[in-house]
Design a protein around this motif. Structure first.
Motif, PDB file in Angstrom:
ATOM      1  N   PHE A 148       0.844  -1.197   0.000  1.00  0.00           N
ATOM      2  CA  PHE A 148       0.000   0.000   0.000  1.00  0.00           C
ATOM      3  C   PHE A 148       0.876   1.243   0.000  1.00  0.00           C
ATOM      4  CE2 PHE A 148      -2.045   3.419   2.380  1.00  0.00           C
ATOM      5  CZ  PHE A 148      -3.155   3.614   1.592  1.00  0.00           C
ATOM      6  N   THR A 149       0.520   2.192  -0.852  1.00  0.00           N
ATOM      7  CA  THR A 149       1.185   3.489  -0.851  1.00  0.00           C
ATOM      8  C   THR A 149       0.115   4.570  -0.810  1.00  0.00           C
ATOM      9  OG1 THR A 149       1.220   3.589  -3.255  1.00  0.00           O
ATOM     10  CG2 THR A 149       3.185   2.706  -2.175  1.00  0.00           C
ATOM     11  N   TYR A 150       0.429   5.661  -0.137  1.00  0.00           N
ATOM     12  CA  TYR A 150      -0.471   6.807  -0.072  1.00  0.00           C
ATOM     13  C   TYR A 150       0.256   7.970  -0.718  1.00  0.00           C
ATOM     14  CZ  TYR A 150      -3.690  10.294   1.680  1.00  0.00           C
ATOM     15  OH  TYR A 150      -4.621  11.302   1.771  1.00  0.00           O
ATOM     16  N   ARG A 151      -0.234   8.359  -1.883  1.00  0.00           N
ATOM     17  CA  ARG A 151       0.357   9.442  -2.666  1.00  0.00           C
ATOM     18  C   ARG A 151       1.854   9.246  -2.880  1.00  0.00           C
ATOM     19  NH1 ARG A 151      -3.161  14.799  -1.131  1.00  0.00           N
ATOM     20  NH2 ARG A 151      -5.126  13.712  -1.070  1.00  0.00           N
ATOM     21  N   GLY A 152       2.229   7.996  -3.157  1.00  0.00           N
ATOM     22  CA  GLY A 152       3.617   7.672  -3.468  1.00  0.00           C
ATOM     23  C   GLY A 152       4.481   7.311  -2.283  1.00  0.00           C
ATOM     24  N   TYR A 153       3.948   7.349  -1.063  1.00  0.00           N
ATOM     25  CA  TYR A 153       4.721   7.037   0.134  1.00  0.00           C
ATOM     26  C   TYR A 153       4.205   5.740   0.750  1.00  0.00           C
ATOM     27  CZ  TYR A 153       6.333  11.868  -0.099  1.00  0.00           C
ATOM     28  OH  TYR A 153       6.873  13.050  -0.507  1.00  0.00           O
ATOM     29  N   SER A 154       5.115   4.873   1.176  1.00  0.00           N
ATOM     30  CA  SER A 154       4.710   3.649   1.865  1.00  0.00           C
ATOM     31  C   SER A 154       4.320   4.004   3.301  1.00  0.00           C
ATOM     32  CB  SER A 154       5.850   2.634   1.860  1.00  0.00           C
ATOM     33  OG  SER A 154       6.900   3.082   2.687  1.00  0.00           O
ATOM     34  N   VAL A 155       3.714   3.041   3.986  1.00  0.00           N
ATOM     35  CA  VAL A 155       3.277   3.279   5.363  1.00  0.00           C
ATOM     36  C   VAL A 155       4.488   3.532   6.261  1.00  0.00           C
ATOM     37  CG1 VAL A 155       2.095   2.256   7.345  1.00  0.00           C
ATOM     38  CG2 VAL A 155       1.192   1.934   5.053  1.00  0.00           C
ATOM     39  N   ALA A 156       5.569   2.817   6.026  1.00  0.00           N
ATOM     40  CA  ALA A 156       6.782   3.026   6.832  1.00  0.00           C
ATOM     41  C   ALA A 156       7.319   4.448   6.638  1.00  0.00           C
ATOM     42  CB  ALA A 156       7.841   1.999   6.447  1.00  0.00           C
ATOM     43  N   ASP A 157       7.270   4.948   5.407  1.00  0.00           N
ATOM     44  CA  ASP A 157       7.716   6.325   5.154  1.00  0.00           C
ATOM     45  C   ASP A 157       6.814   7.329   5.864  1.00  0.00           C
ATOM     46  OD1 ASP A 157       9.679   5.305   3.507  1.00  0.00           O
ATOM     47  OD2 ASP A 157       8.542   5.640   1.656  1.00  0.00           O
ATOM     48  N   LEU A 158       5.498   7.083   5.813  1.00  0.00           N
ATOM     49  CA  LEU A 158       4.550   7.993   6.461  1.00  0.00           C
ATOM     50  C   LEU A 158       4.748   8.004   7.973  1.00  0.00           C
ATOM     51  CD1 LEU A 158       1.301   7.161   4.464  1.00  0.00           C
ATOM     52  CD2 LEU A 158       2.647   9.248   4.308  1.00  0.00           C
ATOM     53  N   GLN A 159       5.060   6.840   8.550  1.00  0.00           N
ATOM     54  CA  GLN A 159       5.235   6.762  10.007  1.00  0.00           C
ATOM     55  C   GLN A 159       6.462   7.525  10.474  1.00  0.00           C
ATOM     56  OE1 GLN A 159       5.196   2.525  10.564  1.00  0.00           O
ATOM     57  NE2 GLN A 159       2.989   2.477  10.933  1.00  0.00           N
ATOM     58  N   GLN A 160       7.469   7.650   9.621  1.00  0.00           N
ATOM     59  CA  GLN A 160       8.692   8.350  10.014  1.00  0.00           C
ATOM     60  C   GLN A 160       8.614   9.861   9.796  1.00  0.00           C
ATOM     61  OE1 GLN A 160      11.674   6.328   7.780  1.00  0.00           O
ATOM     62  NE2 GLN A 160      11.694   4.542   9.133  1.00  0.00           N
ATOM     63  N   MET A 161       7.595  10.315   9.060  1.00  0.00           N
ATOM     64  CA  MET A 161       7.463  11.746   8.783  1.00  0.00           C
ATOM     65  C   MET A 161       6.965  12.506  10.012  1.00  0.00           C
ATOM     66  SD  MET A 161       5.710  12.006   5.089  1.00  0.00           S
ATOM     67  CE  MET A 161       6.478  11.435   3.611  1.00  0.00           C
ATOM     68  N   ALA A 162       7.403  13.755  10.108  1.00  0.00           N
ATOM     69  CA  ALA A 162       6.880  14.640  11.148  1.00  0.00           C
ATOM     70  C   ALA A 162       5.515  15.162  10.701  1.00  0.00           C
ATOM     71  CB  ALA A 162       7.840  15.802  11.354  1.00  0.00           C
ATOM     72  N   LEU A 163       4.758  15.705  11.637  1.00  0.00           N
ATOM     73  CA  LEU A 163       3.421  16.209  11.330  1.00  0.00           C
ATOM     74  C   LEU A 163       3.477  17.316  10.272  1.00  0.00           C
ATOM     75  CD1 LEU A 163       0.423  16.045  11.948  1.00  0.00           C
ATOM     76  CD2 LEU A 163       0.773  17.763  13.715  1.00  0.00           C
ATOM     77  N   SER A 164       4.504  18.144  10.323  1.00  0.00           N
ATOM     78  CA  SER A 164       4.626  19.221   9.337  1.00  0.00           C
ATOM     79  C   SER A 164       4.835  18.677   7.923  1.00  0.00           C
ATOM     80  CB  SER A 164       5.776  20.152   9.709  1.00  0.00           C
ATOM     81  OG  SER A 164       6.991  19.438   9.750  1.00  0.00           O
ATOM     82  N   GLU A 165       5.441  17.491   7.806  1.00  0.00           N
ATOM     83  CA  GLU A 165       5.619  16.873   6.496  1.00  0.00           C
ATOM     84  C   GLU A 165       4.359  16.140   6.042  1.00  0.00           C
ATOM     85  OE1 GLU A 165      10.345  15.791   6.662  1.00  0.00           O
ATOM     86  OE2 GLU A 165       8.921  14.437   7.620  1.00  0.00           O
ATOM     87  N   LEU A 166       3.562  15.676   7.014  1.00  0.00           N
ATOM     88  CA  LEU A 166       2.320  14.960   6.689  1.00  0.00           C
ATOM     89  C   LEU A 166       1.207  15.898   6.244  1.00  0.00           C
ATOM     90  CD1 LEU A 166       1.996  12.269   9.502  1.00  0.00           C
ATOM     91  CD2 LEU A 166       2.353  11.867   7.074  1.00  0.00           C
ATOM     92  N   LEU A 167       1.202  17.110   6.762  1.00  0.00           N
ATOM     93  CA  LEU A 167       0.098  18.041   6.483  1.00  0.00           C
ATOM     94  C   LEU A 167      -0.160  18.262   4.993  1.00  0.00           C
ATOM     95  CD1 LEU A 167       0.360  20.716   9.305  1.00  0.00           C
ATOM     96  CD2 LEU A 167      -1.442  19.052   8.943  1.00  0.00           C
ATOM     97  N   PRO A 168       0.852  18.475   4.162  1.00  0.00           N
ATOM     98  CA  PRO A 168       0.547  18.675   2.733  1.00  0.00           C
ATOM     99  C   PRO A 168      -0.032  17.435   2.047  1.00  0.00           C
ATOM    100  CG  PRO A 168       2.769  19.424   3.249  1.00  0.00           C
ATOM    101  CD  PRO A 168       2.258  18.739   4.455  1.00  0.00           C
ATOM    102  N   LEU A 169       0.189  16.249   2.621  1.00  0.00           N
ATOM    103  CA  LEU A 169      -0.315  15.017   2.032  1.00  0.00           C
ATOM    104  C   LEU A 169      -1.764  14.740   2.415  1.00  0.00           C
ATOM    105  CD1 LEU A 169       2.744  12.692   2.682  1.00  0.00           C
ATOM    106  CD2 LEU A 169       2.142  13.867   0.573  1.00  0.00           C
ATOM    107  N   MET A 170      -2.225  15.327   3.518  1.00  0.00           N
ATOM    108  CA  MET A 170      -3.567  15.055   4.034  1.00  0.00           C
ATOM    109  C   MET A 170      -4.641  15.669   3.152  1.00  0.00           C
ATOM    110  SD  MET A 170      -3.385  15.813   8.066  1.00  0.00           S
ATOM    111  CE  MET A 170      -2.337  14.924   9.172  1.00  0.00           C
ATOM    112  N   PRO A 171      -5.846  15.091   3.185  1.00  0.00           N
ATOM    113  CA  PRO A 171      -6.982  15.761   2.546  1.00  0.00           C
ATOM    114  C   PRO A 171      -7.292  17.067   3.282  1.00  0.00           C
ATOM    115  CG  PRO A 171      -7.527  13.494   3.125  1.00  0.00           C
ATOM    116  CD  PRO A 171      -6.193  13.784   3.710  1.00  0.00           C
ATOM    117  N   ALA A 172      -8.014  17.950   2.650  1.00  0.00           N
ATOM    118  CA  ALA A 172      -8.243  19.294   3.187  1.00  0.00           C
ATOM    119  C   ALA A 172      -8.931  19.274   4.550  1.00  0.00           C
ATOM    120  CB  ALA A 172      -9.072  20.113   2.208  1.00  0.00           C
ATOM    121  N   ARG A 173      -9.931  18.413   4.739  1.00  0.00           N
ATOM    122  CA  ARG A 173     -10.671  18.390   6.004  1.00  0.00           C
ATOM    123  C   ARG A 173      -9.772  17.952   7.156  1.00  0.00           C
ATOM    124  NH1 ARG A 173     -14.175  20.905   8.639  1.00  0.00           N
ATOM    125  NH2 ARG A 173     -15.167  21.238   6.637  1.00  0.00           N
TER     126      ARG A 173
END
Length: 137
Positions: free
Chosen positions: A16-41
């Protein structure tokens, strides 16, 4: 005519990838890096800040508690929750939900349904005009 049989290869499940990132990559990201990937809501919810209860739920998840029960159906599922089992209140009882990678950035309440499927039975004796005159003996 003989049928030609062909061996089928077992179907491989892609990671599984979310917008090109694997779950392991997403887990290592800081919240500031996750924010642009999140849906608007979801992004708006984090921009406005989480409530004390939401912060406590995240702290419990990070501490490694085995049994987590919550009424917070409006909590966004973060990548660090993947693989955990959370009991979510549906209005009557707690439903166990195992968080899958596909659930990232959805709400907890989407996975603990509040309404049940109804299967109506047949009408009872006396319920309709025709069943009123059925002899009971």
């Amino acid at each position: 005519m003989a049928k030609k049989t062909q061996k089928r290869m077992p179907r491989r499940r892609e990671e599984f990838t979310y917008r090109g990132y694997s779950v392991a990559d997403l887990q290592q990201m800081a919240l500031s890096e996750l924010l642009p990937l999140m849906p608007a809501r979801a992004r708006r919810k984090f921009d406005r800040g989480l409530s004390r209860e939401h912060e406590k739920l995240l702290a419990d998840l990070r501490s490694g508690d085995e049994k987590i029960r919550t009424h917070l159906r409006d909590m966004i599922i973060m990548p660090e929750m993947v693989g955990r089992t959370i009991e979510i209140h549906n209005g009557k009882e707690f439903q166990k939900v195992e968080i899958q990678p596909e659930a990232v950035f959805h709400y907890l309440g989407e996975f603990a349904l509040t309404r049940r499927r109804i299967a109506h039975g047949s009408a009872g004796i006396g319920a309709t005009r025709s069943s009123k005159y059925v002899p009971l003996k």
